[in-house]
Design an enzyme around this catalytic site. Structure first.
Site, short mmCIF file in Angstrom:
data_model
loop_
_atom_site.label_atom_id
_atom_site.label_comp_id
_atom_site.label_asym_id
_atom_site.label_seq_id
_atom_site.Cartn_x
_atom_site.Cartn_y
_atom_site.Cartn_z
N CYS A 141 0.50 -17.68 6.08
CA CYS A 141 0.51 -16.35 6.87
C CYS A 141 -0.72 -16.15 7.66
O CYS A 141 -1.97 -15.94 7.06
CB CYS A 141 0.86 -14.91 5.99
SG CYS A 141 0.66 -13.58 7.27
N CYS A 199 -2.29 -12.82 8.17
CA CYS A 199 -2.82 -12.40 6.98
C CYS A 199 -4.09 -12.76 6.51
O CYS A 199 -5.21 -12.06 6.21
CB CYS A 199 -1.91 -12.47 5.60
SG CYS A 199 -0.11 -12.36 5.89
N ASP A 200 -4.30 -14.19 6.68
CA ASP A 200 -5.61 -14.88 6.11
C ASP A 200 -6.41 -15.55 7.01
O ASP A 200 -7.50 -15.94 6.73
CB ASP A 200 -4.96 -15.75 5.16
CG ASP A 200 -4.14 -15.34 4.11
OD1 ASP A 200 -4.49 -14.30 3.71
OD2 ASP A 200 -3.06 -15.94 3.24
#
Ligand code: NDP
Length: 310
Positions: free
Chosen positions: A134, A137-138
């Site tokens: 992701c 997300c990261d």
């Protein structure tokens, strides 16, 4: 057989948000947590894009807060795995762990989707230490670093473009000699100076003492000019597709060609009355925690409306 007005399957942001709304509406929901309590989000570390948390929030804490918030309003949260769902009757019959059956006037399916992985042992070894599925997300943790994205579809292009805004350099590791993504995405990727596409490369392993520091690739595997390639990277992002957890419902609901549950006109309504689908299991497009939470809210409101009209 135990009976409930509302049974929620899944414990990600969609499931818990549905449980918060349904319990506040006095539907006394039962929520079955499933294989991965807390859902996909718990595979990441800090969530920085969920509104309301200025400095971000640990993903497990966020999901635990949602769980406790739902429990505070009386949601009955149970550990278990739904093994069968009979949706063509009223009430619907849901089997848990192959043994216990619960009948339900409404069912909210919030079973999520799982990112696909290559299946390399190194993906597990470096989970949370440089391997991610992701970018939104990261990606932020790789500011000015070098990363690789595996895949040649729209998701891979989108993730590579997202990362190119943050990182120093982005490799795309593509197993074919072309990108299967839509033309516009291909054009955008080609226009980015930060993205280098490694066509006809397959990943065979990851290296690094403290998290991911490199990837071992094979160029044109099995061909006369096969060659081993090593790239130095700090992060390794999988973008080879997601698999929605919809198998249990395929006999009753319409699924798209990738297995996502089809809903009606952007609502969580499915073609079966009293059955609603929320979150990633019905969302091939956005797949964000906040959009999943939003659709969980909508599903609970629809369940309440359906029960009032009954
Ligand atoms: P896709 O299935 O379209 O693409 C998957 C990519 O991963 C392909 O390039 C595939 O290679 C590669 N891949 C699969 N398995 C492996 C493996 N084991 N090793 C190496 N590479 C592998 O998935 P997406 O998630 O990209 O897209 C899913 C759907 O969602 C599509 O319909 C897409 O158009 C849509 N989508 C739309 C977006 C938008 O409109 N903005 C954004 C994101 C997705 P190969 O080509 O060789 O099979």
């Amino acid at each position: 057989m135990e009976h409930t007005k509302c049974l929620i399957i899944g414990s990600g942001p969609a499931g818990f948000t549905a449980a918060i709304y349904a319990s506040r509406a006095n539907l006394s929901p039962i929520l079955i947590e499933g294989m991965q309590p807390g859902g996909q989000l718990t595979t990441t570390t800090i969530v920085e894009n969920f509104p309301g948390f200025i400095d971000g929030i640990d993903s497990n804490t966020l999901m635990d807060n949602m769980r406790q918030q739902a429990a505070r309003f009386g949601a009955d949260i149970r550990w278990g795995i739904v093994t069968e769902a009979k949706l063509d009757c009223s009430p619907k019959i849901i089997t848990i762990d192959g043994t216990t059956q619960i009948s339900a006037d409404t069912v909210i399916i919030a079973t999520g989707a799982a990112a696909k992985y290559l299946g390399l042992p190194d993906e597990k070894k470096y989970a949370g230490q440089g391997v991610s599925a992701c970018a939104t997300c990261d990606g932020f943790f790789y500011r000015n670093k070098t990363v690789a994205v595996v895949g040649g579809g729209d998701t891979a292009c989108e993730e590579a473009l997202y990362l190119a805004n943050i990182c120093k350099k982005v490799y795309m590791i593509v197993r074919k000699n072309y990108l299967r993504a839509s033309k516009i995405m291909v054009e955008r990727v080609n226009a980015s100076e930060k993205i280098e596409i490694l066509f006809e490369h397959n990943t065979v392993g990851l290296t690094g003492e403290n998290g991911v520091e490199g990837a071992n690739l094979v160029f044109r595997k099995g061909e006369a000019d096969e060659k081993q390639v090593h790239i130095d990277i700090d992060g390794f992002f999988l973008a080879i597709g997601h698999k929605p957890n919809s198998d249990l419902f395929k006999d009753y609901l319409d699924l798209d060609e990738n297995g996502y549950i089809k809903t009606i006109d952007g609502t969580p309504l499915t073609k079966v009355e009293g059955v609603f689908a929320a979150g990633d299991v019905a969302d091939p497009r956005y797949r964000q925690a906040i959009s999943a939470a939003g659709s969980g809210c909508k599903a609970a409101l629809e369940a309440e409306k359906y029960l009032m009209a009954k």
